[in-house]
Design an enzyme around this catalytic site. Structure first.
Site, short mmCIF file in Angstrom:
data_model
loop_
_atom_site.label_atom_id
_atom_site.label_comp_id
_atom_site.label_asym_id
_atom_site.label_seq_id
_atom_site.Cartn_x
_atom_site.Cartn_y
_atom_site.Cartn_z
N VAL A 126 0.83 -1.21 0.00
CA VAL A 126 0.00 0.00 0.00
C VAL A 126 0.86 1.25 0.00
O VAL A 126 0.36 2.36 0.24
CB VAL A 126 -0.96 0.00 1.21
CG1 VAL A 126 -1.88 -1.20 1.16
CG2 VAL A 126 -0.19 0.04 2.54
N HIS A 142 -4.23 -4.64 -2.34
CA HIS A 142 -4.73 -4.34 -1.00
C HIS A 142 -5.02 -2.86 -0.80
O HIS A 142 -5.13 -2.39 0.33
CB HIS A 142 -3.72 -4.83 0.04
CG HIS A 142 -3.56 -6.31 0.05
ND1 HIS A 142 -2.43 -6.93 0.54
CD2 HIS A 142 -4.39 -7.30 -0.40
CE1 HIS A 142 -2.57 -8.25 0.41
NE2 HIS A 142 -3.75 -8.49 -0.16
N SER A 243 5.86 -13.85 0.25
CA SER A 243 5.77 -15.22 0.75
C SER A 243 4.49 -15.89 0.28
O SER A 243 4.32 -17.10 0.45
CB SER A 243 5.81 -15.22 2.28
OG SER A 243 4.67 -14.57 2.81
#
Length: 306
Positions: A126, A142, A243
């Site tokens: 973000v 996001h 990840s």
């Protein structure tokens, strides 16, 4: 080759890792050379070299260094005290968070896009650093920390302007954060939190919230569909610094595998998508990407038509 003026990084939040081997570099080079429309999926690991910590990196991520956890959307919506704490910490962290600059990896991805090699950048971050670096076709999965709005009406305001609004009510607070967290907030005393005033929506009196998908919330359906469309028109997926622990990003690994779209990963630690990828390079993004040679796809296409 990329020169030093593009280099802006901090390694305080980069986990321990081994140097990238020549063999690994050749694997990445072959992957990039063999594909012409690569969708980049980036995570917090690409921004650690800009000085922004991530959540999950061993020894240096937020989950390893603190027992604090990100605010949940349910708590934010239901509790005025949670919102007060969130905005107080975010207010103090904003001047620093908003001033972070893109690092070499962000710059290189923007360059690849300008050469026609990258079709789209999908980021879990973000922080706005891909836009700051010059990338154009970016989907912020996001959301973004740089915009705030009302959850009940159409009122929106830039985060910079909202900072000024918050300052009018809370000018007693010193803007000197001790440490920054992945989403831009900081640790402050409960005394400062209890005094903090959060304004309501000036249009309807509703709750003001950053344009960020909080933990426990869902990525808007139209955003997911846009990523799916971009992925369908790409011929490879390259994950950089993620990840893939959260499903919001992992779903595109599953979709790529199902659609037989080749997947490559550059991430220091193991990822949830390793079993679906052609390779995972356990090295720092800023070490690998500058060594990859990319031709101008647009020029190549033009030459083929002669």
């Amino acid at each position: 080759m990329y020169i030093s003026r593009y280099f802006s990084s901090s390694f305080n939040f980069v986990p321990k890792h081994l140097p990238c081997s020549q063999e690994a570099l050749e694997v990445v080079q072959k992957f990039v050379k063999c594909h012409q429309r690569i969708l980049i999926l980036s995570g917090a690991g690409i921004s650690t070299e800009s000085g922004i910590p991530d959540y999950r990196s061993e020894d240096v991520g937020l989950y390893s260094t603190s027992n604090k956890r990100p605010v949940q959307i349910k708590d934010f919506m239901q509790s005025s005290k949670v919102r007060q704490r969130y905005w107080a910490r975010n207010f103090i962290g904003w001047p620093r968070f908003s001033s972070f600059l893109p690092n070499l990896s962000h710059k290189i991805i923007a360059d690849w896009e300008s050469r026609g090699k990258v079709s789209c950048v999908v980021t879990q971050n973000v922080d706005g650093l891909h836009f700051k670096a010059g990338s154009k076709n970016v989907i912020e999965l996001h959301g973004t920390a740089f915009k705030t709005g009302c959850v009940s009406c159409s009122y929106t305001i830039t985060r910079h302007k909202f900072q000024n609004e918050l300052s009018l009510y809370n000018d007693y607070i010193s803007l000197k954060p001790l440490s920054i967290r992945p989403d831009g907030d900081v640790e402050i005393s409960m005394e400062e939190v209890d005094k903090f005033h959060v304004p309501e929506c000036p249009n309807c009196g509703g709750i003001l919230k950053p344009f960020i998908v909080f933990f426990g919330d869902n990525v808007p359906k139209e955003r997911v569909e846009r990523v799916k469309s971009e992925l369908a028109s790409s011929d490879a997926l390259l994950v950089i610094g993620s990840s893939l622990s959260v499903f919001s990003a992992y779903r595109f690994i599953l979709l790529s595998a199902e659609s037989k779209i080749p997947i490559g990963i550059i991430n220091i630690g193991a990822t949830r998508g390793d079993k679906f990828s052609s390779f995972r390079i356990p090295a720092r993004c800023g070490e690998v990407l500058p060594l990859v040679t990319v031709s101008d796809v647009n020029q190549i296409d033009e030459s083929n038509t002669l």
